[in-house]
Design an enzyme around this catalytic site. Structure first.
Site, short mmCIF file in Angstrom:
data_model
loop_
_atom_site.label_atom_id
_atom_site.label_comp_id
_atom_site.label_asym_id
_atom_site.label_seq_id
_atom_site.Cartn_x
_atom_site.Cartn_y
_atom_site.Cartn_z
N LYS A 11 2.87 -43.83 -24.73
CA LYS A 11 2.30 -44.28 -26.01
C LYS A 11 3.38 -44.94 -26.86
O LYS A 11 4.58 -44.71 -26.71
CB LYS A 11 1.65 -43.13 -26.78
CG LYS A 11 2.60 -41.98 -27.21
CD LYS A 11 3.35 -42.21 -28.50
CE LYS A 11 4.24 -41.02 -28.85
NZ LYS A 11 5.39 -41.35 -29.68
N ASP A 141 1.48 -34.79 -29.16
CA ASP A 141 1.03 -36.07 -28.59
C ASP A 141 0.13 -35.89 -27.37
O ASP A 141 -0.35 -36.88 -26.81
CB ASP A 141 2.24 -36.88 -28.08
CG ASP A 141 3.20 -37.25 -29.18
OD1 ASP A 141 2.76 -37.39 -30.33
OD2 ASP A 141 4.40 -37.41 -28.86
O1 C5P Z 1 4.60 -31.01 -30.85
P1 C5P Z 1 5.82 -31.34 -30.06
O2 C5P Z 1 6.24 -30.21 -29.14
O3 C5P Z 1 5.75 -32.64 -29.35
O4 C5P Z 1 6.99 -31.51 -31.15
C1 C5P Z 1 8.35 -31.51 -30.79
C2 C5P Z 1 9.16 -31.29 -32.05
O5 C5P Z 1 9.04 -32.42 -32.91
C3 C5P Z 1 8.72 -30.12 -32.90
O6 C5P Z 1 9.35 -28.94 -32.49
C4 C5P Z 1 9.16 -30.54 -34.29
O7 C5P Z 1 10.54 -30.32 -34.46
C5 C5P Z 1 8.97 -32.05 -34.26
N1 C5P Z 1 7.66 -32.47 -34.82
C6 C5P Z 1 7.44 -32.37 -36.19
N2 C5P Z 1 6.25 -32.76 -36.71
C7 C5P Z 1 5.29 -33.29 -35.92
C8 C5P Z 1 5.49 -33.42 -34.53
C9 C5P Z 1 6.71 -33.00 -34.02
O8 C5P Z 1 8.30 -31.90 -36.94
N3 C5P Z 1 4.14 -33.70 -36.45
#
Ligand code: C5P
Length: 302
Positions: A11, A141
Site C-alpha cells: 500500500k 494496516d
Molecule cells: O498497528 P501496527 O502494529 O502496524 O503499528 C506499529 C506501530 O506503529 C505501533 O506500535 C505504534 O508505535 C505505531 N502506530 C501508531 N499509530 C497508528 C499506527 C501505528 O502510533 N495509528
C-alpha cells in the site's frame, strides 16, 4: 488438500493525517490508502506442525527478516486458530517482493494473505466481519490489505471504507537499503508536532482527485504528516524526493512511515523514464507499479 497461494498487495498512503496520541499510545489517523501492484505471495500446504520460510528477490539480499516466533504470519495463524479452537498447523512459504520495513505494509500484506490462505486450508469459513476484526488486531494496516483498492482509513488505520477511484495511477517506488522503525517515526512526529489535533481533518481534495481521475490534481493533493519526521531521521530522503521531481515525476512523497519514497507519474512511459533515471548504485532496485489493485486474493484454485 493441495497447496494454495494467496497474493497480497503493498500500500501507499496518498494522504496520511496523524493526530495526537491516544491513551493506548496509538495515533488517530485519517488516511487514504491505495493498494499498488507490488505483491507478496504466500503459499500454504498441509503439515503436522507449523513452519514458515521466506524467499526474497536478489535485490533484497541482506535485509534482516523478523524471527519466526514474532513473525506476523505466525501471529495471524495463532489468532485465527484460537478463534476456531483448533491448533495452527501448516507449512507456509512467503515469496516477498514488497520492501521490508519500508512503509509499504509488506508485513501487513503477509498477515492478510495468511488469514485468507489458512482459512481455506483449515476449511474454517471465517465470516468477513471476523476476518476484518482479527486483521485489525494483527496490525493497523492489515484490514486494508484484505480490502485493497483505494480506501479511507480511520481509527488507528484499521477502520476501512472504500472510496471511488476512476484513475490508473502510475508510481515509481524507490526502496532504501535500511528500514525505518514505524514507532520511532511516530515518536519523532510527537516531538515535532506537540499540538496535533485529536481528530485529523478529512482529505476531501484528495478524495475528489481520485474520483476525477486527474493525476495533476492527485499530485497536488498528496500529503503525509509522517514525511517531515521521516526526513528529519533520514535527511537523504528529502534529496531523493527532489531528485524524482526533477527527473519528471509529478510529485514524490515518503510512503507511510518510510523510508520507501514513491513518485506519482503522468503515464506508464513517464514512470519508466523516471525509474531509469533514478536507478544508481545507491538505489539498484527502483520499481515501477500502478494502482489501485485488489486486496489479498487466492491465485490458485483446484
Ligand atoms: O498497528 P501496527 O502494529 O502496524 O503499528 C506499529 C506501530 O506503529 C505501533 O506500535 C505504534 O508505535 C505505531 N502506530 C501508531 N499509530 C497508528 C499506527 C501505528 O502510533 N495509528
Amino acid at each position: 488438500m493441495t497447496a494454495r497461494t494467496v497474493r497480497a498487495p503493498a500500500k501507499i498512503n496518498l494522504h496520511l493525517g496523524v493526530g495526537a496520541p491516544r491513551e493506548d499510545g496509538y495515533h488517530p489517523l485519517l488516511t487514504v490508502y491505495q493498494a499498488v501492484g507490488l505483491y507478496d505471495d504466500l503459499t500454504v500446504r498441509p503439515a503436522d506442525d507449523w513452519s514458515v520460510d521466506l524467499e526474497v528477490p536478489d535485490w533484497m539480499a541482506g535485509v534482516v527478516l523478523p524471527a519466526l516466533d514474532d513473525n506476523i504470519v505466525t501471529r495471524a495463524a495463532r489468532l485465527l486458530a484460537a478463534h476456531h479452537g483448533i491448533e495452527p498447523r501448516g507449512a507456509v512459504h512467503v515469496a516477498k517482493c514488497i520492501p521490508v520495513a519500508g512503509g509499504m505494509a509488506g508485513g501487513s500484506a503477509d498477515a492478510a494473505a495468511a488469514l485468507v490462505a489458512l482459512d481455506r486450508l483449515w476449511g474454517t469459513g471465517t465470516s468477513d466481519e471476523d476476518l476484518l476484526r482479527i486483521a485489525g488486531v494483527l496490525g493497523s494496516d492489515v484490514p486494508f490489505a484484505l480490502v485493497g483498492g483505494s480506501a479511507v482509513g480511520t481509527g488507528r488505520g484499521e477502520l476501512v471504507e472504500p472510496v471511488a477511484d476512476v484513475g490508473t495511477w502510475w508510481w515509481v517506488a524507490v526502496p532504501s537499503d535500511r528500514g525505518l522503525s514505524t514507532p520511532a517515526v511516530y515518536r519523532h512526529f510527537d516531538e515535532l508536532v506537540p499540538d496535533a489535533p485529536a481528530d485529523p481533518p478529512p482529505a476531501d481534495r484528495l478524495v475528489a482527485a481520485l474520483a476525477a481521475g486527474d493525476p495533476h490534481a492527485l499530485a497536488a493533493a498528496l500529503h503525509n504528516d509522517l514525511q517531515e519526521p521521516a526526513i528529519d531521521l533520514r535527511p537523504e530522503l528529502g534529496d531523493l524526493l527532489a531528485r524524482g521531481e526533477a527527473e519528471g515525476a509529478l510529485r514524490g512523497i515518503v510512503s507511510g512511515s518510510g523510508p520507501t519514497c514513491v513518485f506519482l507519474c503522468e503515464s506508464s512511459d513517464a514512470a519508466r523514464a523516471v525509474a531509469g533515471a533514478m536507478t544508481d548504485d545507491a538505489h539498484p532496485a527502483v520499481l515501477v507499479t500502478h494502482g489501485a489493485v485488489a486486496g489479498a486474493h487466492l491465485v490458485t484454485y483446484g
